[in-house]
Design a protein around this motif. Structure first.
Motif: not given
Lengths: 275, 398
Positions: B132-160
């Motif tokens: 996001x920083x390198x490509x200057x992707x538009x973001x209207x929230x805190x960068x730290x909060x957003x990337x942590x949220x994205x990371x937490x979404x990615x961590x989920x697994x279901x093994x289904x």
């Protein structure tokens, strides 16, 4: 193998890990060479920039800017003229037009060049229809050059339904509205200016309603929120329609969104008493 | 390799289902019949193995949503917000009950699962922050909060993607998948507080509110569930208590998943059989909750350029994060890391639940971007897992 004993990773597993992580990093570095197309916003310089507490007034200013950005496409600024002037400007049937002015004669000012007597803010309720409060003695400036036309008029309530240039930005102005005026809360008052709609924060104290036989729903006296002027449109801070301020014999009143919705339906119905 | 006891093969999320027993799982004679059988059985609705619900209901919701047919309007989505919050609390309860049952006997497993999810979170968050920083992707929230949220979404697994009964590695992966959601749910409490801080909310209140509400809801459930005089009365108590959990979380703008997690753990640890009562009654609403979350997420997703822009780093680094996390945690579980990683590929319903949860808290554009990226990424990973996992197993065995 004993239970809970750790098993060393084989070389194959490690090679797989290095391959996957290496490819991911390489592709990321490659993709990071491009900038997001058409980027107008820049990310915060510091990762924690958005987390710093800001003054309440800054917050309110940002909220108002957000509201006006969201609701501007839902509104149309309408120039108003006195009714008499409008009648003079309208072509009369059977009346011979005056002869064309000779060259060098002073051309009389046409009504279109006269500055409007006032401005009103119309609220888009359909893709090509907008609802506006027009005080008695005034009328929207219409004409061949104007994209505004009167679709229906309700003189009793001083409301008009205008046909305006079609827009896709309307959708659920009325259906997504707030049904009751919030008490002891800030709202956004959007009003018309010659350069477009503008917004002011207004604090609503008590929001007790009074019934009025002319309206389908109870009204709230505009005195509960100093600064609310007739013709203004009231939105919540999350840009949902709350109502419209209208003139009333008992003083300006806030007409809630459900009453506006009922009125629009009545005005749209051909042959309705309101038309 | 250590033998897995038979009782661990049963998933706590899901469990036996009368519909499965009644309809069975027919041998698919044709692709259409195969799809219909999946729609009929709980594979299509619940959290059990098979073609996962995310692959069906995310695209279904997208088609019904404002982007395509418009049958689910923005107004309806807005009104569904509270229902979604309650549904998230229900999911939190399911995770909490799984944790409560496992935590006494499987501390090592819990540690390994948490390590795997933490590694995935950090890798995705780090890559997203850089991108996001390198490509200057538009973001209207805190960068730290957003990337942590994205990371937490990615961590989920279901093994289904594989039957837990099929092999020991699948059984272990299933338990890891059940437990690796706990740490992200707890971290999400902190991210919620971070995201709310600029608005003037009290960080301490935001952090303490979920456990306190969860404990209160747990205590209420403990006191009333077993005293119900009839089945319908008990169901009413359970649903009312869950509505209280979701409603309180929505009112205070805190994570409903964390509230539900604490309540679920409480019900499992307190004396009595409250957890069994809740489990039985939740079975009736579990499938509708899953469908509701997925359809809502699909309808809320917009294929905006910025969401698609963020998709490649999300996909790449979730894959890399799962492989790395599995490599680090596999030695503690006595499974091969590549097997564990392959079984943990499907994100499942909880990834979408996390995204819905965060999108309620993030500013409009950022929330939309996060939800869309995670929804598309979830569907892509489910598809990837469906294609890759069986092939991987076949290749490994033979």
């Amino acid at each position: 193998m004993a239970p809970h004993a750790t098993e060393p990773q084989s070389g194959r597993e490690t090679r797989l890990l290095i391959l996957v992580v290496g490819v991911a990093v390489a592709v990321l570095l490659l993709l990071a060479q491009w900038q997001f197309p058409g980027s107008v916003m820049t990310p915060s310089a510091a990762p924690l920039a958005g987390l710093a507490a800001r003054a309440t007034f800054d917050e309110m200013a940002n909220t108002m800017a957000d509201v006006i950005g969201r609701v501007s496409p839902l509104t149309v600024v309408v120039p108003l003229d006195p009714v008499a002037l409008e009648e003079e400007a309208a072509p009369r049937v059977g009346v011979k037009p005056p002869p064309a002015a000779a060259e060098g004669d002073q051309v009389p000012e046409t009504p279109a060049e006269i500055p409007p007597a006032g401005w009103a803010l119309a609220l888009r309720v359909r893709s090509d229809l907008a609802l506006v409060h027009v005080p008695t003695g005034m009328t929207p400036r219409t004409g061949p050059d104007s994209s505004i036309d009167i679709a229906a008029h309700d003189p009793l309530r001083e409301m008009m339904l205008l046909r305006v240039a079609e827009s896709n930005a309307v959708p659920d102005t009325l259906s997504a509205s707030i049904r009751t005026l919030p008490a002891f809360a800030y709202v956004a008052m959007v009003s018309a200016t010659p350069v477009g709609p503008t917004v002011q924060p207004v604090f609503v104290g008590r929001a007790d309603s009074v019934s009025d036989p002319r309206w389908s729903h109870a009204l709230v006296p505009a005195a509960v929120a100093p600064g609310l002027t007739p013709g203004a449109v009231v939105f919540s801070l999350n840009s949902r329609l709350v109502g419209m301020v209208v003139d009333n014999p008992d003083g300006p009143m806030i007409v809630p969104a459900p009453a506006l919705e009922t009125l629009v339906q009545a005005l749209e119905t051909p042959g309705s008493p309101a038309e | 390799m250590r033998q897995v006891p038979p009782d661990v093969r049963r998933r706590e999320l899901g469990g036996s289902d009368p519909i499965d027993r009644r309809l069975g799982v027919p041998t698919p004679p044709s692709p259409l019949a195969w799809l219909l059988s999946l729609l009929r059985t709980r594979s299509a609705l619940g959290l059990s193995p098979g073609l996962t619900p995310a692959m069906i209901f995310l695209p279904f919701g997208f088609v019904l949503g404002p982007e395509v047919l418009g049958w689910i309007s923005p107004v309806l989505l807005n009104r569904l917000s509270l229902v979604v919050t309650i549904a998230l609390a229900v999911l939190g309860v399911l995770v909490g009950m799984a944790l409560g049952r496992e935590v006494r006997t499987a501390t090592r497993l819990f540690f390994a699962a948490s390590m795997e999810s933490a590694v995935t979170t950090m890798m995705v968050a780090g890559a997203a922050a850089f991108f996001i920083s390198a490509t200057r992707t538009p973001l209207d929230s805190s960068l730290l909060g957003f990337v942590l949220a994205l990371g937490l979404c990615a961590s989920s697994s279901s093994a289904t993607s594989a039957d837990p009964d099929s092999e020991p590695a699948a059984a272990v992966a299933t338990r890891v998948a059940d437990l690796d959601d706990v740490l992200p749910i707890l971290l999400a409490v902190g991210v919620f507080a971070l995201l709310a801080a600029p608005g003037g909310s009290d960080v301490l209140v935001m952090t303490l509110a979920p456990p306190l509400i969860g404990l209160a809801v747990g205590a209420i459930g403990w006191l009333v569930f077993e005293r119900a005089e009839s089945g319908p009365e008990r169901v009413l108590h359970v649903l009312g208590t869950l509505s209280l959990a979701g409603g309180a979380a929505a009112y205070l703008h805190v994570s409903p998943l964390a509230v539900g997690l604490v309540a679920g753990v409480t019900w499992t640890l307190v004396p009595g059989r409250v957890d069994r009562v809740v489990e039985n009654d939740l079975r009736r609403v579990q499938h509708p909750v899953v469908v509701l979350l997925l359809v809502t997420a699909g309808a809320s997703a917009t294929l905006s350029p910025v969401a698609i822009w963020l998709l490649p780093p999300y996909l790449l680094f979730r894959l890399a994060g799962k492989v790395t996390g599995a490599w680090l945690s596999a030695p503690y579980l006595d499974v091969r890391s590549s097997d564990l990683a392959s079984f943990l590929m499907p994100p499942g319903v909880l990834a979408v639940a996390f995204a819905l949860n965060f999108s309620q808290m993030l500013p409009g554009a950022s929330g939309q971007m996060l939800l869309s990226t995670v929804a598309v990424g979830t569907a892509a990973f489910e598809l990837f897992a469906l294609a890759v996992v069986p092939q991987w197993g076949r290749w490994r065995r033979g």
